[in-house]
Structure formats: structure tokens, C-alpha cells
Design a protein around this motif. Structure first.
Motif, mmCIF file in Angstrom:
data_model
loop_
_atom_site.group_PDB
_atom_site.id
_atom_site.type_symbol
_atom_site.label_atom_id
_atom_site.label_comp_id
_atom_site.label_asym_id
_atom_site.label_seq_id
_atom_site.Cartn_x
_atom_site.Cartn_y
_atom_site.Cartn_z
ATOM 1 N N SER A 146 -26.883 -12.576 -13.615
ATOM 2 C CA SER A 146 -25.603 -12.706 -12.938
ATOM 3 C C SER A 146 -25.236 -11.338 -12.383
ATOM 4 N N TYR A 147 -25.099 -11.257 -11.066
ATOM 5 C CA TYR A 147 -24.806 -9.971 -10.429
ATOM 6 C C TYR A 147 -23.309 -9.733 -10.302
ATOM 7 N N GLY A 148 -22.563 -10.782 -9.975
ATOM 8 C CA GLY A 148 -21.132 -10.621 -9.745
ATOM 9 C C GLY A 148 -20.335 -10.722 -11.036
ATOM 10 N N HIS A 157 -21.107 -3.031 -13.612
ATOM 11 C CA HIS A 157 -21.751 -3.891 -12.627
ATOM 12 C C HIS A 157 -22.750 -4.840 -13.279
ATOM 13 N N GLY A 158 -23.017 -5.937 -12.586
ATOM 14 C CA GLY A 158 -24.062 -6.851 -13.015
ATOM 15 C C GLY A 158 -25.430 -6.331 -12.609
ATOM 16 N N ILE A 159 -26.452 -7.141 -12.851
ATOM 17 C CA ILE A 159 -27.835 -6.781 -12.530
ATOM 18 C C ILE A 159 -28.266 -7.545 -11.272
ATOM 19 N N HIS A 160 -28.752 -6.803 -10.286
ATOM 20 C CA HIS A 160 -29.158 -7.389 -9.005
ATOM 21 C C HIS A 160 -30.489 -8.117 -9.161
ATOM 22 N N HIS A 161 -31.478 -7.418 -9.684
ATOM 23 C CA HIS A 161 -32.772 -8.013 -10.014
ATOM 24 C C HIS A 161 -33.332 -7.286 -11.225
ATOM 25 N N ALA A 171 -25.890 -15.888 -9.108
ATOM 26 C CA ALA A 171 -27.283 -15.930 -9.588
ATOM 27 C C ALA A 171 -28.199 -15.243 -8.581
ATOM 28 N N CYS A 172 -28.590 -14.023 -8.902
ATOM 29 C CA CYS A 172 -29.452 -13.259 -7.995
ATOM 30 C C CYS A 172 -30.897 -13.302 -8.488
ATOM 31 N N GLY A 173 -31.346 -12.292 -9.219
ATOM 32 C CA GLY A 173 -32.738 -12.248 -9.626
ATOM 33 C C GLY A 173 -33.128 -13.338 -10.608
ATOM 34 N N ALA A 174 -34.414 -13.691 -10.596
ATOM 35 C CA ALA A 174 -34.963 -14.677 -11.537
ATOM 36 C C ALA A 174 -36.403 -14.295 -11.854
ATOM 37 N N GLN A 175 -36.867 -14.758 -13.000
ATOM 38 C CA GLN A 175 -38.269 -14.566 -13.372
ATOM 39 C C GLN A 175 -38.704 -15.745 -14.228
ATOM 40 N N ARG A 176 -39.834 -16.334 -13.884
ATOM 41 C CA ARG A 176 -40.441 -17.390 -14.694
ATOM 42 C C ARG A 176 -41.452 -16.715 -15.628
#
Length: 300
Positions: free
Chosen positions: A250-252, A279-283, A235-240
Motif C-alpha cells: 500500500s503506497y498511499g 510514506h508507504g512503499i512504492h515497490h 495497491a502499487c507493487g506486487a510480487q508472486r
């Protein structure tokens, strides 16, 4: 100006944007950063790509993109670029150490960024690339890559910095003094100060997103135990979002796996994004909801 590297392309091999466990139809367009950098439209089609990996990124109010370019042959210490979708460059700052982990354009036009390396630091630079504020980060220095992640300047003038290997989020004042901190259950990637004073933190390999109050107490969290399947991996990036929902990445994770997940405060899954990228998404930055632009600045 060379625009040959900047591509406008059609649908990728496979994309899925769905409202999960919900009758409500939800759509989002978004910017994604990581090993691949791209913008996806509300229909799931890739609208734009950048030819390189990025650590962090924003779509600015004027439509430009602020990108933190990963360290590589062209930028050995990483870089911060402001460009438009045609590739025209308006700003470039090259990192002086191992990498630049994050950047944020401030209302006064300055750019806040963090550098990892032997002397990890947070700094603000102006449009002429002059350093107008700088202080060292209080963190371990044995692993430069794991020093810090998505730092943000707060409305009160302080700076919120997730420090991965230290498993702590620290709030610094402009002199570099630590004025608040909270320990985290795993490596913290995001630290988002919410309007109610709480802080939203994604904890990478802990596969958990937590919200803590001012005393550091966990008042809300999302993990794979709350979901129908183990959809969260790194669990890398997040946004409220303004409606109270939370989007995490999910990056990995690999091809044809869920990359983005949106849940309500009650942890009901209402939107997901999947694609065939390796690849997953970093942010990321969610740009709108059902075509309506989100309020600025985004809580990410």
C-alpha cells in the motif's frame, strides 16, 4: 566515492513483522523503494538506506542494487543507478524527459527502462549506455507522470507495460507492435507474467490485485472485501512468491499503518509489515523466506 550518504542504522522507531491469522512463523527481508529507499532484515531492523526517493529497484545476484532514482534537482529527468551498499557507483544513466519509471537488468547485461514525457518510450541500453533497442509507447501523453509504471521484459522477448491513465496493460514485441492487451478496473501499476501464462496486476486506487488469463478473464483477485479490515490503500507493487503466495504494498498510507501484506492463494493473510515511516512503499523486492533466498529472477 562519497559514502557519507549511505547509512547502516539500527531498528526504526516501530516495526512489526507478524504472521497474521496463521500459526506458521514467516519472516522476510526486503528492499523497499518509494519516497524512502531502504532494506529491512528478517528481524525488522533497517539494514541500509539510500538518501533519496526511488521509483523501482532490484537487488541483483551480485549484491549490487539497481535503482530508478526519482526526478529531482540532481537528476531532473530521473536516473538509473547501479551501486553497492557502500555507495560505490558502477553505472549511471540520466533520463532525458520527465522521469524514468522503471528499469530491469537483463541476463545479457543490458538494462531495459521506460521514459515518461512528451515522447514516452521503452529502450534497452548496454553497459556503454548505447541505445540498442527503442520504440515509442502507445499511450496518452497529456499526463506524463501517468504514462507507464513497472514494465518488464518477458522470456519470449516481448515487453509487458502497465499504462496507468489508459487503464490497460499492453504487451509489445521488440518492434513496438502491440501483440496483447487487457483493460484493467483501475490504474495498473504492476504487470507480472506468471509461469502459467497468467498476468498479475495491481490496480493502485482501485485497491485491488487481479490475476488474468490469456483471454483477459479475471481468475483471481484480492481486495479489501477479502480482508478483515480495509488494509489495502493504493495497491502499487506486487510480487508472486515461489510458494504461490502474493505480497502487495500500500503506497498511499502513513505511519503505523500496514505497508506490506502477504496472502495465500486462498486469501489467508500470513505475513504483514508495518512501520512508523510517514510514506508507504512504492515497490519492493522480497529477498527470502525464513532465511532461504528466493529463486531468481523474482516475479515482481
Amino acid at each position: 566515492m562519497n559514502t557519507s550518504f549511505f547509512l547502516l542504522i539500527g531498528p526504526i522507531a516501530f516495526a512489526s513483522i507478524a504472521a497474521a491469522d496463521s500459526e506458521e512463523k514467516i519472516s522476510h527481508s526486503f528492499l523497499a523503494t518509494g519516497a524512502e529507499t531502504f532494506i529491512v532484515g528478517v528481524d525488522g531492523h533497517t539494514e541500509w538506506t539510500y538518501p533519496g526517493g526511488t521509483r523501482d529497484g532490484w537487488i541483483l545476484p551480485n549484491g549490487h542494487l539497481l535503482l530508478v532514482v526519482s526526478a529531482g534537482e540532481k537528476f531532473p529527468g530521473g536516473a538509473v543507478l547501479e551501486i553497492n551498499r557502500s555507495g560505490e557507483k558502477f553505472f549511471e544513466y540520466k533520463g532525458a524527459q520527465a522521469e524514468i519509471n522503471t528499469a530491469q537488468k537483463l541476463p545479457n547485461g543490458n538494462i531495459m527502462l521506460t521514459e515518461a514525457g512528451p515522447k514516452p518510450r521503452l529502450l534497452e541500453i548496454n553497459a556503454e549506455k548505447k541505445v540498442v533497442l527503442e520504440f515509442p509507447l502507445t499511450c496518452q501523453t497529456t499526463n506524463h507522470h501517468m504514462e507507464s509504471r513497472m514494465a518488464r521484459k518477458l522470456a519470449n522477448g516481448n515487453y509487458l507495460v502497465p499504462q496507468l491513465l489508459d487503464k490497460v496493460v499492453r504487451e509489445y514485441d521488440p518492434t513496438g507492435k502491440v501483440v496483447w492487451e487487457v483493460s484493467t478496473p483501475h490504474w495498473p501499476f504492476t504487470a507480472i507474467r506468471l509461469p502459467n501464462g497468467h498476468t498479475l496486476i495491481d490496480c493502485t486506487y482501485g485497491n485491488v490485485c487481479i490475476e488474468v488469463d490469456g483471454a483477459g478473464k479475471i481468475v483471481w483477485q484480492l481486495s479489501n472485501q477479502d480482508l478483515p479490515k480495509e488494509w489495502i490503500k493504493d495497491a502499487c507493487g506486487a510480487q508472486r512468491l515461489p510458494n504461490g503466495n502474493t505480497v502487495i504494498t500500500s503506497y498511499g498510507i502513513g505511519a503505523e499503518r500496514m505497508k506490506l501484506l502477504e496472502v495465500t492463494p486462498g486469501k489467508r493473510v500470513v505475513w504483514t509489515y508495518t512501520d512508523q515511516r510517514e510514506h508507504g512503499i512504492h515497490h519492493f523486492q522480497i529477498l527470502d523466506c525464513n532465511g532461504a533466498p528466493l529463486a531468481s529472477p523474482p516475479m515482481r
